[in-house]
Design a protein around this motif. Structure first.
Motif, short mmCIF file in Angstrom:
data_model
loop_
_atom_site.label_atom_id
_atom_site.label_comp_id
_atom_site.label_asym_id
_atom_site.label_seq_id
_atom_site.Cartn_x
_atom_site.Cartn_y
_atom_site.Cartn_z
N ALA A 164 4.66 -8.87 9.33
CA ALA A 164 5.57 -9.23 8.25
C ALA A 164 4.97 -8.92 6.88
O ALA A 164 3.75 -8.83 6.73
N SER A 165 5.83 -8.76 5.89
CA SER A 165 5.41 -8.52 4.52
C SER A 165 5.82 -9.69 3.64
O SER A 165 6.90 -10.27 3.83
N SER A 166 4.98 -10.01 2.68
CA SER A 166 5.28 -11.10 1.76
C SER A 166 6.36 -10.68 0.78
O SER A 166 6.61 -9.49 0.59
N PRO A 167 7.02 -11.65 0.13
CA PRO A 167 7.89 -11.29 -0.98
C PRO A 167 7.09 -10.56 -2.06
O PRO A 167 5.88 -10.77 -2.18
N VAL A 168 7.74 -9.72 -2.82
CA VAL A 168 7.05 -9.01 -3.89
C VAL A 168 6.71 -9.99 -5.01
O VAL A 168 7.56 -10.76 -5.46
N THR A 169 5.45 -9.99 -5.41
CA THR A 169 5.00 -10.82 -6.52
C THR A 169 4.96 -9.97 -7.78
O THR A 169 4.24 -8.97 -7.84
N ALA A 170 5.73 -10.34 -8.79
CA ALA A 170 5.74 -9.64 -10.07
C ALA A 170 4.79 -10.34 -11.03
O ALA A 170 4.86 -11.56 -11.20
N ILE A 171 3.89 -9.58 -11.62
CA ILE A 171 2.89 -10.16 -12.52
C ILE A 171 2.86 -9.38 -13.83
O ILE A 171 2.77 -8.14 -13.83
N GLU A 172 2.95 -10.10 -14.93
CA GLU A 172 2.69 -9.53 -16.25
C GLU A 172 1.20 -9.74 -16.50
O GLU A 172 0.76 -10.84 -16.78
N THR A 173 0.42 -8.69 -16.37
CA THR A 173 -1.03 -8.85 -16.39
C THR A 173 -1.60 -9.12 -17.77
O THR A 173 -2.71 -9.63 -17.90
N GLY A 174 -0.84 -8.75 -18.81
CA GLY A 174 -1.38 -8.95 -20.15
C GLY A 174 -2.66 -8.17 -20.32
O GLY A 174 -2.73 -6.98 -20.04
N VAL A 175 -3.73 -8.85 -20.76
CA VAL A 175 -5.01 -8.17 -20.96
C VAL A 175 -5.88 -8.24 -19.71
O VAL A 175 -7.01 -7.75 -19.71
N ASN A 176 -5.39 -8.85 -18.63
CA ASN A 176 -6.17 -8.95 -17.40
C ASN A 176 -6.24 -7.59 -16.72
O ASN A 176 -5.24 -6.90 -16.58
N THR A 177 -7.42 -7.23 -16.28
CA THR A 177 -7.67 -5.87 -15.79
C THR A 177 -7.99 -5.78 -14.30
O THR A 177 -8.09 -4.68 -13.76
N HIS A 178 -8.18 -6.93 -13.63
CA HIS A 178 -8.60 -6.92 -12.23
C HIS A 178 -7.69 -7.81 -11.37
O HIS A 178 -7.06 -8.74 -11.88
N LEU A 179 -7.66 -7.52 -10.08
CA LEU A 179 -6.78 -8.22 -9.15
C LEU A 179 -7.58 -8.76 -7.98
O LEU A 179 -8.43 -8.07 -7.41
N SER A 180 -7.34 -10.03 -7.60
CA SER A 180 -7.95 -10.63 -6.42
C SER A 180 -6.86 -11.28 -5.57
O SER A 180 -5.86 -11.79 -6.11
N ILE A 181 -7.06 -11.27 -4.24
CA ILE A 181 -6.07 -11.80 -3.30
C ILE A 181 -6.80 -12.52 -2.18
O ILE A 181 -7.79 -12.00 -1.64
N VAL A 182 -6.32 -13.71 -1.80
CA VAL A 182 -6.88 -14.43 -0.66
C VAL A 182 -5.78 -15.15 0.10
O VAL A 182 -4.74 -15.51 -0.46
#
Length: 231
Positions: A97-115
């Motif tokens: 299965a796939s999760s719902p799409v998460t929309a993120i306005e990253t602003g000045v954030n440059t990195h992504l983490s997932i757990v």
């Protein structure tokens, strides 16, 4: 040249925000045969922030997620970052299965983490640590490994009394695990965050060394696919 001139006239902080602000969509797919993921925590942050670090001891916040799927402490610890939890309808992300799409306005954030915790395990989780978000518009695919938080012995025994709160696996969402296991091990030599060795399991549903069914709950890396769309 006109655009460059206008940016040079702006305060540095505002110019930086305009230069780095972007919107991304994130979707996670479970690639395993029989493992479930707890709700997926997605965090956009600066380059100095980490939800976990391989080779180092897990934080108390990471332990809460890895042993019981509780993301609240990690959200608190990630204050100042953009954090979203993919709340799947039944609370779990099932195999394939796939999760719902998460929309993120990253602003000045440059990195992504997932757990997200993997069930049934003692303290296994899928993990992406500080992936640098591309600045170029496009679709990017990242494959995730299964990690061991190193905070609990991988005895592979279902804890029906305390829900895994004091050791043991909280449960098997597919109702496809056994009972009465003696335990795969009673000690761990690596107590830092590391690549999970995978479930051992067995084929007995009423005894044996593991409550985990080796025909269903074993896996090889990668365990998840992440698709990031930079817009």
């Amino acid at each position: 040249m006109k655009t460059k001139f206008l940016l040079s006239m702006l305060p540095l902080s505002l110019a930086s925000a305009m230069a780095f602000s972007q919107s991304i969509d994130v979707q996670v797919t479970n690639l395993t045969h029989g493992m479930n993921f707890t709700p997926v925590l997605v965090s956009a942050h600066d380059g100095n922030t980490h939800l976990f670090t391989a080779g180092q001891a897990a934080t108390v916040a990471l332990q809460a997620m890895a042993e019981g799927g509780n993301t609240a402490p990690l959200i608190t610890a990630s204050a100042g970052t953009v954090v979203n939890t993919n709340n799947i309808a039944n609370g779990l992300l099932a195999p394939s299965a796939s999760s719902p799409v998460t929309a993120i306005e990253t602003g000045v954030n440059t990195h992504l983490s997932i757990v997200a915790m993997m069930l049934p395990t003692n303290d296994g989780f899928i993990g992406l640590d500080g992936w640098k978000i591309p600045t170029e518009v496009g679709t990017y695919t990242v494959y995730l490994n299964g990690y061991d938080a190193g905070t609990e012995v991988n005895d592979e025994i279902i804890d029906t009394v305390n829900g895994g709160a004091d050791d043991g696996i909280p449960g098997a969402p597919g109702m496809d695990a056994g009972t009465g296991a003696s335990g795969v091990t009673d000690m761990e030599t690596n107590t830092t965050v590391h690549i999970h060795r995978g479930n051992t399991g067995d084929t007995s549903l009423t005894a044996g060394i593991s409550d985990v069914d080796s025909r269903i709950h074993r896996w090889l890396n990668p365990v998840a696919k992440v698709v990031v769309t930079v817009k």
